[in-house]
Design a protein around this motif. Structure first.
Motif, PDB file in Angstrom:
ATOM      1  N   GLY A  20      -2.457  -1.317  12.704  1.00  0.00           N
ATOM      2  CA  GLY A  20      -3.361  -2.130  11.893  1.00  0.00           C
ATOM      3  C   GLY A  20      -4.464  -2.798  12.680  1.00  0.00           C
ATOM      4  O   GLY A  20      -5.133  -3.709  12.174  1.00  0.00           O
TER       5      GLY A  20
ATOM      6  N   LEU B 184      -7.323   3.053   8.438  1.00  0.00           N
ATOM      7  CA  LEU B 184      -5.935   2.601   8.490  1.00  0.00           C
ATOM      8  C   LEU B 184      -5.315   3.146   9.772  1.00  0.00           C
ATOM      9  O   LEU B 184      -5.696   4.220  10.258  1.00  0.00           O
ATOM     10  CB  LEU B 184      -5.166   3.118   7.280  1.00  0.00           C
ATOM     11  CG  LEU B 184      -5.744   2.806   5.910  1.00  0.00           C
ATOM     12  CD1 LEU B 184      -4.798   3.309   4.809  1.00  0.00           C
ATOM     13  CD2 LEU B 184      -6.036   1.332   5.733  1.00  0.00           C
TER      14      LEU B 184
ATOM     15  N   GLY C 118      -3.565  -1.724   7.227  1.00  0.00           N
ATOM     16  CA  GLY C 118      -4.947  -2.182   7.301  1.00  0.00           C
ATOM     17  C   GLY C 118      -5.522  -2.513   5.944  1.00  0.00           C
ATOM     18  O   GLY C 118      -5.077  -1.986   4.925  1.00  0.00           O
ATOM     19  N   TYR C 119      -6.513  -3.387   5.935  1.00  0.00           N
ATOM     20  CA  TYR C 119      -7.181  -3.805   4.703  1.00  0.00           C
ATOM     21  C   TYR C 119      -8.162  -2.737   4.230  1.00  0.00           C
ATOM     22  O   TYR C 119      -8.484  -2.629   3.058  1.00  0.00           O
ATOM     23  CB  TYR C 119      -7.918  -5.118   4.974  1.00  0.00           C
ATOM     24  CG  TYR C 119      -8.821  -5.593   3.872  1.00  0.00           C
ATOM     25  CD1 TYR C 119     -10.190  -5.713   4.094  1.00  0.00           C
ATOM     26  CD2 TYR C 119      -8.319  -5.927   2.627  1.00  0.00           C
ATOM     27  CE1 TYR C 119     -11.031  -6.173   3.091  1.00  0.00           C
ATOM     28  CE2 TYR C 119      -9.151  -6.379   1.624  1.00  0.00           C
ATOM     29  CZ  TYR C 119     -10.505  -6.505   1.857  1.00  0.00           C
ATOM     30  OH  TYR C 119     -11.338  -6.949   0.859  1.00  0.00           O
ATOM     31  N   CYS C 120      -8.658  -1.967   5.201  1.00  0.00           N
ATOM     32  CA  CYS C 120      -9.632  -0.927   4.879  1.00  0.00           C
ATOM     33  C   CYS C 120      -9.566   0.128   5.960  1.00  0.00           C
ATOM     34  O   CYS C 120      -8.820  -0.019   6.928  1.00  0.00           O
ATOM     35  CB  CYS C 120     -11.032  -1.518   4.779  1.00  0.00           C
ATOM     36  SG  CYS C 120     -11.723  -2.023   6.361  1.00  0.00           S
TER      37      CYS C 120
ATOM     38  N   MET D 280       0.844  -1.209   0.000  1.00  0.00           N
ATOM     39  CA  MET D 280       0.000   0.000   0.000  1.00  0.00           C
ATOM     40  C   MET D 280       0.867   1.242   0.000  1.00  0.00           C
ATOM     41  O   MET D 280       1.959   1.240   0.550  1.00  0.00           O
ATOM     42  CB  MET D 280      -0.887  -0.042   1.246  1.00  0.00           C
ATOM     43  CG  MET D 280      -1.946   1.006   1.268  1.00  0.00           C
ATOM     44  SD  MET D 280      -3.009   0.737   2.712  1.00  0.00           S
ATOM     45  CE  MET D 280      -3.411  -1.006   2.468  1.00  0.00           C
ATOM     46  N   SER D 281       0.358   2.282  -0.588  1.00  0.00           N
ATOM     47  CA  SER D 281       1.189   3.475  -0.743  1.00  0.00           C
ATOM     48  C   SER D 281       1.085   4.438   0.431  1.00  0.00           C
ATOM     49  O   SER D 281       1.171   5.642   0.259  1.00  0.00           O
ATOM     50  CB  SER D 281       0.789   4.225  -2.012  1.00  0.00           C
ATOM     51  OG  SER D 281       0.884   3.388  -3.126  1.00  0.00           O
ATOM     52  N   THR D 282       0.820   3.940   1.611  1.00  0.00           N
ATOM     53  CA  THR D 282       0.844   4.840   2.756  1.00  0.00           C
ATOM     54  C   THR D 282       1.515   4.118   3.917  1.00  0.00           C
ATOM     55  O   THR D 282       1.611   2.908   3.943  1.00  0.00           O
ATOM     56  CB  THR D 282      -0.561   5.366   3.133  1.00  0.00           C
ATOM     57  OG1 THR D 282      -0.703   5.311   4.546  1.00  0.00           O
ATOM     58  CG2 THR D 282      -1.675   4.569   2.505  1.00  0.00           C
ATOM     59  N   ASN D 283       1.917   4.879   4.900  1.00  0.00           N
ATOM     60  CA  ASN D 283       2.625   4.344   6.038  1.00  0.00           C
ATOM     61  C   ASN D 283       1.714   3.625   7.016  1.00  0.00           C
ATOM     62  O   ASN D 283       2.172   2.976   7.946  1.00  0.00           O
ATOM     63  CB  ASN D 283       3.315   5.493   6.770  1.00  0.00           C
ATOM     64  CG  ASN D 283       2.315   6.648   6.958  1.00  0.00           C
ATOM     65  OD1 ASN D 283       1.608   7.045   6.021  1.00  0.00           O
ATOM     66  ND2 ASN D 283       2.245   7.200   8.140  1.00  0.00           N
ATOM     67  N   LEU D 284       0.413   3.759   6.851  1.00  0.00           N
ATOM     68  CA  LEU D 284      -0.528   3.165   7.780  1.00  0.00           C
ATOM     69  C   LEU D 284      -0.883   1.752   7.333  1.00  0.00           C
ATOM     70  O   LEU D 284      -0.660   1.374   6.183  1.00  0.00           O
ATOM     71  CB  LEU D 284      -1.778   4.036   7.866  1.00  0.00           C
ATOM     72  CG  LEU D 284      -1.507   5.463   8.350  1.00  0.00           C
ATOM     73  CD1 LEU D 284      -2.730   6.340   8.115  1.00  0.00           C
ATOM     74  CD2 LEU D 284      -1.145   5.466   9.828  1.00  0.00           C
TER      75      LEU D 284
END
Lengths: 265, 265, 265, 265
Positions: free
Chosen positions: A16, A12, A7-9, A1-5
């Motif tokens: 996680g 975020l 989670g699947y949804c 994923m393109s963010t530092n956070l």
């Protein structure tokens, strides 16, 4: 994923833990009150998203289900916090065809908690919130006894202060798994854009990928079904012209996710 | 009755359809998560209404139950409207004696609907409203499978925005009906006066009259139990000093009403 | 009290913190949607408990109210835990006479929390649980603006999966406190026996003792009112033959308790 | 839209009545309990999605709000069905910067109904379901009186059977609109793919477009704020190191939608 956070949804979060839904696979066990019926074919055709086509048999299913669901990521969720793992649901599935393949689409569906509502939207089940009531026929209740011919079961759906649906079943005889319509879902994933209300960010026709499908305790039933009008719904346009029958059964399944058949936007 | 209206309880009405509860007998079927524990004997003694006396064994029970209930008057209630017939409950029962007779009293108990709350007050179960969550271990869920040693079950009680109790069970082996504490209830019926807050209109010690008691599917469990403090409760004063064990089982019973042992006011 | 436990009502407890309701006086502030109407006089007469007699004017009131309530014992309850202090309510009040004195009785009434349900039963308000929805017309909403002629307000009552009542108001002009029917209540306290379903333990005709009654912000409204049938209710027997008018207003009051006019059992 | 069905979002339907949310503009009026605080700067930085950067002031806001919302499409929604138009909300907003521009992002937020949950996800507010309780200080309650210095207000957030947050305010003096942090939101829109859990279908940084922002009735307050741990949340990592102050105020606004600042996937 393109963010530092993680989670699947959403939401975020750093660890996680906050996201409202785990990624698939998702595993389900549930008890189902099913009514098989025929709505007005013109109305059934109207609810099918292109490119789905009507099915000549013109059947529809109304399901009331009480589910226990977990994920591979949190297989013990039903123990850790039952509230995050259990819910009731009411859906109408309409028979359809996609490039000659038979299946069902789900135009309307209601649940009573957030994790299942969002997990539905991710798959193309357009879930809204409601109160769902279903008979739990407890065999040790001295007035109820075991499930047997003559036992009656009811499902009631209420949302925004209005009763929307009521299914009434009476057990006739033990049924066979072969009698059950196979739920094979062609669903519409849709998510709006925030900067253009007329052009969605996501519009896909998908096919659910379901495994480990097992049925048990199938009963064939007499059935009645009633839909009620509401300014906020169009369910009653699918009211039964004919009720074919009903079933009560338990099922288990795994949803692995979905296959995108077409991008429609 | 000395009025023209009909009904077992409020709201009395011309046709007798409006009252929130039918008269007894009431018939129940339910699934129970039970923790057997010992609270601080001083705290257990404090919750016993005179003339009940402590029991030397000093046991207490915590029950999470999902019930289906009907009455002789409306035996088909679970079908006619499931919402009027089904509920979840959490109670703590404290061992006691009445004139040498062994039994339990119920100082605190929560339910999630009105008909059962009022039916409780009528019998001497001092029910309040709450959210009650219990694991429904569905055997067809591919990750859960059938009930067997190692399966874990949880009960959670939340009211007025606070978690109040959490019971955690792990199935160890099939149990025997004989292992189960027999719930024999000595209850306090109490209803205030409207013109004198210090002198209740009803204050009676009663013994429940229970028949048709049957158990099935008994499992012996490891158990943990936690109570949480709240400004609006005193449950946590009964926190376990020792957890004796746990059980998961189904039961059915009929409550015929109660016998008034003493008028206390 | 003749027991070692403390409290105004159940659950009595060692410290007196657990009871679901504090003793009176109880203090209320609320916003009311009121419809003034005439039901069928025969049906209105049927809901009056003897010895109440019909009133020749034959009026009835339908109230939707959002309340904030506290007690002398816990005057800061709205701050300590808002959930224990705030609720919505829907009631129908029917005009009547007692020994020539004018007033109203309340045959049917619904609320959405336990403390107010029990506090109602103690006074003779036969409260049941429901979902109550009321328009909160926020003046800063750019589409709503301030309360003024033309603003529309709605109250909706739903219980056991069925809509029971719907009140629709349209503000016409500022009203006068003098236009409002004075709620003076003659209520039936009733509590069953546990050992004899046909002979209640409590059956009293009471008059509420209300003080500090203040009204503010009275609006005169056009009104419509609809009751819906239900197997579990008899509200729709009181459906309006004529709607006289409506009001929207705020009120405050203190209920000190009640005076027992007659013991009826 | 590339399908025959109508609607701004799911469930698309033949007449366009079924979708759970109308398109923007959306219009809001609400009452807010606000706590201004400083979390641990390291934890605040962790919740910022790239490319948002921390703000040197390191502030955060906790809001409890009771909203009435309508849309251009259904401006009378608060009257047609209040349940579809009114909700309570709790959110935490963390100060941040985007390319030097100041604003807030919202990592965690809870509401109590479906239409607002989905409307949140569409904008980048990662809403989950909860019970939200807020003091409604009714001025006509004889024990409460008008809002004035010394009045206390509380907000409580509970989800999945656990209290998550509690804000306690005490009115000190009338405040000024200029004292209020301006909510300017940089939000993360995220929607998973159904065929690849690691690559979202939507991942955008957006800026809310808010107009018609008006404040009224601002009070400056003393404040306390408490977050509670939960296995399903990470809110308590943002617990206050310092509480700067609190406010109680009403606001109105229109959300026109959002501007996509960056596509992050």
């Amino acid at each position: 994923m393109s963010t530092n956070l993680k989670g699947y949804c959403l939401p975020l979060s750093p660890e996680g833990r906050a996201p409202v839904v785990d990624p698939p696979p998702w595993h389900y066990g549930g008890d189902v009150l099913q009514v098989v019926f025929k709505p007005d074919p013109k109305e059934a055709a109207r609810v099918l998203p292109k490119p789905l086509e009507p099915h000549p048999d013109g059947l529809a299913l109304l399901w009331f289900v009480e589910w226990t669901s977990v994920s591979d990521l949190n297989p013990d969720l039903a123990y850790v916090n039952p509230e995050r793992s259990q819910y009731k649901e009411c859906l109408v599935a309409v028979q359809c065809r996609y490039k000659g393949e038979e299946g069902f689409t789900v135009p309307y569906i209601w649940v009573d908690n957030d994790f299942t509502l969002i997990r539905g939207w991710i798959q193309g089940f357009p879930k809204k919130l409601a109160r769902v009531y279903m008979t739990r026929h407890h065999p040790l209740n001295p007035k109820l006894g075991p499930l047997r011919p003559g036992v009656k079961l009811k499902g009631v759906l209420e949302a925004h202060g209005e009763r929307l649906a009521e299914a009434s079943l009476e057990l006739v005889e033990e049924g066979r798994v072969e009698d059950l319509p196979r739920p094979r879902f062609f669903l519409l994933r849709h998510f709006p854009s925030i900067d253009n209300p007329t052009r969605p960010a996501v519009l896909e026709l998908v096919r659910s990928v379901v495994e480990n499908l097992r049925f048990r305790g199938v009963w064939k039933c007499r059935a009645e079904l009633r839909f009620y009008p509401s300014r906020f719904e169009e369910l009653d346009a699918l009211r039964p012209i004919e009720v074919v029958g009903g079933h009560f059964f338990s099922l288990g399944m795994t949803i692995k996710g979905g296959v995108v058949l077409e991008h429609l936007a």
